[in-house]
Motif scaffolding. Structure first.
Motif, PDB file in Angstrom:
ATOM      1  N   PRO A   7       0.816  -1.221   0.000  1.00 32.78           N
ATOM      2  CA  PRO A   7       0.000   0.000   0.000  1.00 32.78           C
ATOM      3  C   PRO A   7       0.846   1.267   0.000  1.00 32.78           C
ATOM      4  CG  PRO A   7      -0.811  -1.577   1.620  1.00 32.78           C
ATOM      5  CD  PRO A   7       0.520  -2.074   1.171  1.00 32.78           C
ATOM      6  N   VAL A   8       1.960   1.241   0.742  1.00 34.20           N
ATOM      7  CA  VAL A   8       2.844   2.405   0.802  1.00 34.20           C
ATOM      8  C   VAL A   8       3.458   2.676  -0.566  1.00 34.20           C
ATOM      9  CG1 VAL A   8       4.922   3.369   1.842  1.00 34.20           C
ATOM     10  CG2 VAL A   8       3.353   2.003   3.226  1.00 34.20           C
TER      11      VAL A   8
ATOM     12  N   ARG B 255       9.003  11.474  -7.020  1.00 36.54           N
ATOM     13  CA  ARG B 255       9.332  10.611  -8.160  1.00 36.54           C
ATOM     14  C   ARG B 255      10.522   9.715  -7.827  1.00 36.54           C
ATOM     15  NH1 ARG B 255       7.297  11.621 -13.275  1.00 36.54           N
ATOM     16  NH2 ARG B 255       5.883  13.398 -13.411  1.00 36.54           N
ATOM     17  N   MET B 256      11.528  10.286  -7.186  1.00 31.32           N
ATOM     18  CA  MET B 256      12.690   9.481  -6.806  1.00 31.32           C
ATOM     19  C   MET B 256      12.299   8.417  -5.781  1.00 31.32           C
ATOM     20  SD  MET B 256      15.618  12.456  -6.545  1.00 31.32           S
ATOM     21  CE  MET B 256      16.872  11.279  -6.024  1.00 31.32           C
ATOM     22  N   LEU B 257      11.455   8.793  -4.838  1.00 32.02           N
ATOM     23  CA  LEU B 257      10.985   7.834  -3.842  1.00 32.02           C
ATOM     24  C   LEU B 257      10.161   6.730  -4.494  1.00 32.02           C
ATOM     25  CD1 LEU B 257      10.845   7.077  -0.863  1.00 32.02           C
ATOM     26  CD2 LEU B 257       8.833   8.564  -0.641  1.00 32.02           C
ATOM     27  N   SER B 258       9.394   7.095  -5.533  1.00 32.99           N
ATOM     28  CA  SER B 258       8.614   6.092  -6.255  1.00 32.99           C
ATOM     29  C   SER B 258       9.519   5.013  -6.835  1.00 32.99           C
ATOM     30  CB  SER B 258       7.817   6.756  -7.388  1.00 32.99           C
ATOM     31  OG  SER B 258       6.897   7.690  -6.894  1.00 32.99           O
ATOM     32  N   VAL B 259      10.612   5.437  -7.444  1.00 30.78           N
ATOM     33  CA  VAL B 259      11.558   4.481  -8.017  1.00 30.78           C
ATOM     34  C   VAL B 259      12.141   3.590  -6.928  1.00 30.78           C
ATOM     35  CG1 VAL B 259      13.755   4.231  -9.228  1.00 30.78           C
ATOM     36  CG2 VAL B 259      12.134   6.006  -9.935  1.00 30.78           C
ATOM     37  N   VAL B 260      12.497   4.200  -5.801  1.00 26.99           N
ATOM     38  CA  VAL B 260      13.104   3.443  -4.698  1.00 26.99           C
ATOM     39  C   VAL B 260      12.141   2.382  -4.171  1.00 26.99           C
ATOM     40  CG1 VAL B 260      13.965   3.591  -2.328  1.00 26.99           C
ATOM     41  CG2 VAL B 260      14.669   5.289  -4.028  1.00 26.99           C
TER      42      VAL B 260
ATOM     43  N   LEU C 284       9.498   1.084  -5.614  1.00 28.45           N
ATOM     44  CA  LEU C 284       9.200   0.064  -6.624  1.00 28.45           C
ATOM     45  C   LEU C 284      10.330  -0.952  -6.709  1.00 28.45           C
ATOM     46  CD1 LEU C 284       7.524   1.911  -9.619  1.00 28.45           C
ATOM     47  CD2 LEU C 284       6.531   0.199  -8.119  1.00 28.45           C
ATOM     48  N   VAL C 285      11.560  -0.465  -6.729  1.00 25.46           N
ATOM     49  CA  VAL C 285      12.709  -1.369  -6.756  1.00 25.46           C
ATOM     50  C   VAL C 285      12.711  -2.252  -5.514  1.00 25.46           C
ATOM     51  CG1 VAL C 285      15.230  -1.494  -6.645  1.00 25.46           C
ATOM     52  CG2 VAL C 285      14.127   0.098  -8.228  1.00 25.46           C
ATOM     53  N   ALA C 286      12.364  -1.675  -4.373  1.00 18.38           N
ATOM     54  CA  ALA C 286      12.333  -2.436  -3.124  1.00 18.38           C
ATOM     55  C   ALA C 286      11.278  -3.541  -3.181  1.00 18.38           C
ATOM     56  CB  ALA C 286      12.052  -1.504  -1.946  1.00 18.38           C
ATOM     57  N   VAL C 287      10.080  -3.211  -3.661  1.00 14.05           N
ATOM     58  CA  VAL C 287       9.012  -4.206  -3.740  1.00 14.05           C
ATOM     59  C   VAL C 287       9.376  -5.306  -4.737  1.00 14.05           C
ATOM     60  CG1 VAL C 287       6.630  -4.603  -4.460  1.00 14.05           C
ATOM     61  CG2 VAL C 287       7.170  -2.669  -2.993  1.00 14.05           C
ATOM     62  N   ILE C 288       9.900  -4.912  -5.902  1.00 14.11           N
ATOM     63  CA  ILE C 288      10.314  -5.906  -6.896  1.00 14.11           C
ATOM     64  C   ILE C 288      11.388  -6.823  -6.323  1.00 14.11           C
ATOM     65  CG2 ILE C 288      11.551  -6.195  -9.082  1.00 14.11           C
ATOM     66  CD1 ILE C 288      10.048  -3.742 -10.116  1.00 14.11           C
TER      67      ILE C 288
END
Length: 300
Positions: free
Chosen positions: A11-12, A171-176, A178-182
């Motif tokens: 969710p986060v 936007r930078m946090l979004s990338v971080v 997403l990479v973490a979840v993947i």
């Protein structure tokens, strides 16, 4: 422990991604639909009708296992991702049209995504009918997807200077995230990663390439100009896989790590394909300009 961490972070992660999208949107982006009606209609038909049909054919052709087939159909039902705007900007697309298409598609998936998922689950998993995304859960999809977008839009409308300051960090946090979840998904499924790549990789790459080409060629055949067609190509080919992965993994929705795998694989591979597609359409434009052929000058 791993699955609990994934469930807690989903969710986060999606909230941050969709908040970032909302910070880039205004009401004008929705009003712009009328000024680009032809491109919008063509892209929506491709996105909502043609892509699920093509994806269905591909999962049959590649003989994907049932859960992976539903997972790739979930990717097909997801809207264009925020990074489509970035690729469009880099390669001369109509970025304002990208923003408009992303806004409209994101609003529509609250209704269209459950249809695609339910039909897919009914076909590929007929003995597990309860697994489908039931319409009683549409409110959860709405809350996960549209509420953070609305918050971002409200911040931009009421405090544009705050939105501007937040835009890049979010936007930078979004990338971080997403990479973490993947990374968490890959770790949780590490024993099967190689098999999954072999099983779904070819179908995901093929679907991505076909999506990019259809996204560009269909608008061109409908008389849409080159810049708008580039925007359409990225919008259709670069999916918001964060939504697909979240819906697949969420315990309240599909609760399937295997169904999340196609979204993870597609989310990684699509960036290479999108960059190659951008080089291809840019090279084509340059060659036309040098040769003085048709379409050298196009309005956007």
């Amino acid at each position: 422990m791993g699955s609990a961490l994934i469930s807690a972070s989903l969710p986060v992660a999606l909230f941050v991604v969709m908040l970032g999208l909302g910070l880039s949107l205004t009401v004008e982006d929705f009003r712009r639909v009328g000024r680009h009606s032809r491109a919008v209609v063509v892209v929506l038909v491709c996105q909502l009708v043609l892509l699920p049909v093509i994806c269905f054919g591909l999962v049959l052709a590649f003989r994907l296992p049932s859960e992976l087939a539903v997972g790739l159909m979930l990717v097909a039902a997801s809207p264009g991702g925020p990074t489509a705007n970035l690729y469009s900007h880099l390669f001369g697309g109509h970025v304002a049209l990208n923003v408009t298409l992303t806004a409209v598609n994101t609003a529509l998936i609250v209704f269209t995504l459950p249809i695609v998922v339910n039909l897919s689950a009914a076909y590929f998993l007929p003995d597990r009918g309860a697994l489908g995304l039931q319409f009683g859960k549409v409110l959860q999809v709405f809350l996960m997807v549209l509420v953070p977008v609305a918050i971002g839009m409200l911040v931009r409308a009421r405090a544009p200077e705050v939105a501007q300051r937040l835009n890049r960090p979010v936007r930078m946090l979004s990338v971080v995230v997403l990479v973490a979840v993947i990374s968490l998904v890959v770790y949780a499924e590490r024993a099967n990663v190689a098999d999954y790549l072999v099983s779904v990789g070819g179908a995901a790459v093929t679907f991505n390439l076909v999506s990019l080409l259809i996204g560009y060629c269909a608008p061109r055949l409908a008389g849409v100009d080159h810049r708008a067609a580039i925007a359409s190509g990225f919008e259709i080919g670069v999916h918001n896989t964060a939504i697909a992965v979240t819906v697949a993994l969420s315990p309240a929705l599909l609760n399937s790590a295997e169904m999340a795998v196609p979204g993870v694989v597609y989310g990684i591979l699509m960036h290479f394909a999108a960059f190659g597609f951008g080089l291809l359409v840019t090279r084509r434009q340059v060659l036309q300009a040098v040769s003085g052929g048709p379409g050298t000058v196009e309005s956007g």
